[in-house]
Write an enzyme that holds these catalytic residues in place. Structure first.
Site, PDB file in Angstrom:
ATOM      1  N   SER A 149       0.864  -1.180   0.000  1.00 11.21           N
ATOM      2  CA  SER A 149       0.000   0.000   0.000  1.00 11.21           C
ATOM      3  C   SER A 149       0.894   1.221   0.000  1.00 11.21           C
ATOM      4  CB  SER A 149      -0.888   0.010   1.254  1.00 11.21           C
ATOM      5  OG  SER A 149      -1.498   1.271   1.436  1.00 11.21           O
ATOM      6  N   TYR A 162      -1.223  -0.821  10.166  1.00 13.34           N
ATOM      7  CA  TYR A 162      -1.375  -1.083   8.738  1.00 13.34           C
ATOM      8  C   TYR A 162      -0.084  -0.755   7.987  1.00 13.34           C
ATOM      9  CZ  TYR A 162      -3.554  -1.067   4.098  1.00 13.34           C
ATOM     10  OH  TYR A 162      -3.874  -1.318   2.782  1.00 13.34           O
TER      11      TYR A 162
END
Length: 256
Positions: A149, A162
């Site tokens: 990401s 995350y």
């Protein structure tokens, strides 16, 4: 490596990025194996694309026995594994110190477990089988594509878990690519930006427009089909190895 007659394991293949990837692989003459916990959505993909082309078994990517089970079933049905695409992941934001105090450690551990350890678990078990493939005329035995990401580089407030998990995926890409090089297996990672997946379904139109305005060009959310397009480009380009590619419309995320 051409997609025709190739067999791909796709984690998270029942929706979003994974579903788009499964669809593109099958439409280009390949076979797909879905590893997912979403039974209803995954069965719908099988029904749409055909049971001769797609295999689904409910699978937790962190569970060694479940991953090994579907790998064995994939080989029984299709005879081999040529491609792995890791799309499964979670990403609930949470501040380190919130209104109720320190972040629950279990939240951090779970995010690392699914996004990083789950990705590694699938890589190690699938690659063991890929090592036995006959190399093609270019010496390739397989291709592994992971999903990180932009948060691995531009983590926002609330994304400590995350970002750490996705940063780990980026970090292990090159050493695994180097290790698997002699076996003719390439390893790459895609780092998507704001892609319109089911995770965005709960947002209002106004919130979506605000996010789209942050993307320089094209000023919109990315599409799962664009991710799937990049997957196939990586598979087909034999010189692309050990790389993390941002797919983000040139966005650089703000602190919050």
């Amino acid at each position: 490596m051409e997609l025709r007659n190739k067999v791909a394991l796709v984690t998270g293949g029942g929706s979003g990025l994974g579903e788009a990837t499964v669809t593109r692989i099958v439409e280009n003459g390949g076979k797909a194996v879905i590893l997912d916990l979403q039974e209803e959505r995954s069965h719908a993909v099988v029904d749409r694309l055909g049971a001769d082309n797609v295999l689904f078994v409910k699978t937790n990517v962190v569970n060694e026995e479940e991953v090994q089970n579907i790998i064995n079933k994939a080989i029984d049905k299709f005879g081999k594994i040529d491609i792995v695409v890791n799309c499964a992941g979670i990403g609930q934001p949470q501040r380190v110190i919130g209104r109720e105090g320190a972040q629950n450690l279990a939240h951090f551990v779970k995010t690392i477990e699914v996004n990083l350890i789950g990705t590694f678990n699938v890589i190690r078990l699938a690659a063991e089988k890929m090592f036995t493939n006959e190399p093609n005329e270019k010496g390739e035995r397989g291709v592994i594509i992971n999903t990180a990401s932009v948060a691995a580089f531009d983590g926002q407030i609330g994304q400590a878990a995350y970002s750490a998990s996705k940063g780990g995926v980026v970090g292990m890409t090159l050493p695994i690519a180097r290790e698997f090089a002699k076996q003719g297996i390439r390893v790459n990672t895609i780092a998507p930006g704001l892609i319109e997946t089911p995770l965005f379904d709960s947002l209002s139109d106004e919130a979506k427009r605000a996010l789209e305005a942050q993307v320089p060009f094209p000023s919109r959310l990315g599409r799962p089909e664009e991710y799937a397009h990049l997957v196939t480009s990586i598979v087909e380009n034999a010189y692309l190895n050990g790389e993390t590619i941002r797919l983000d419309g040139a966005i650089r995320m703000q602190p919050k």
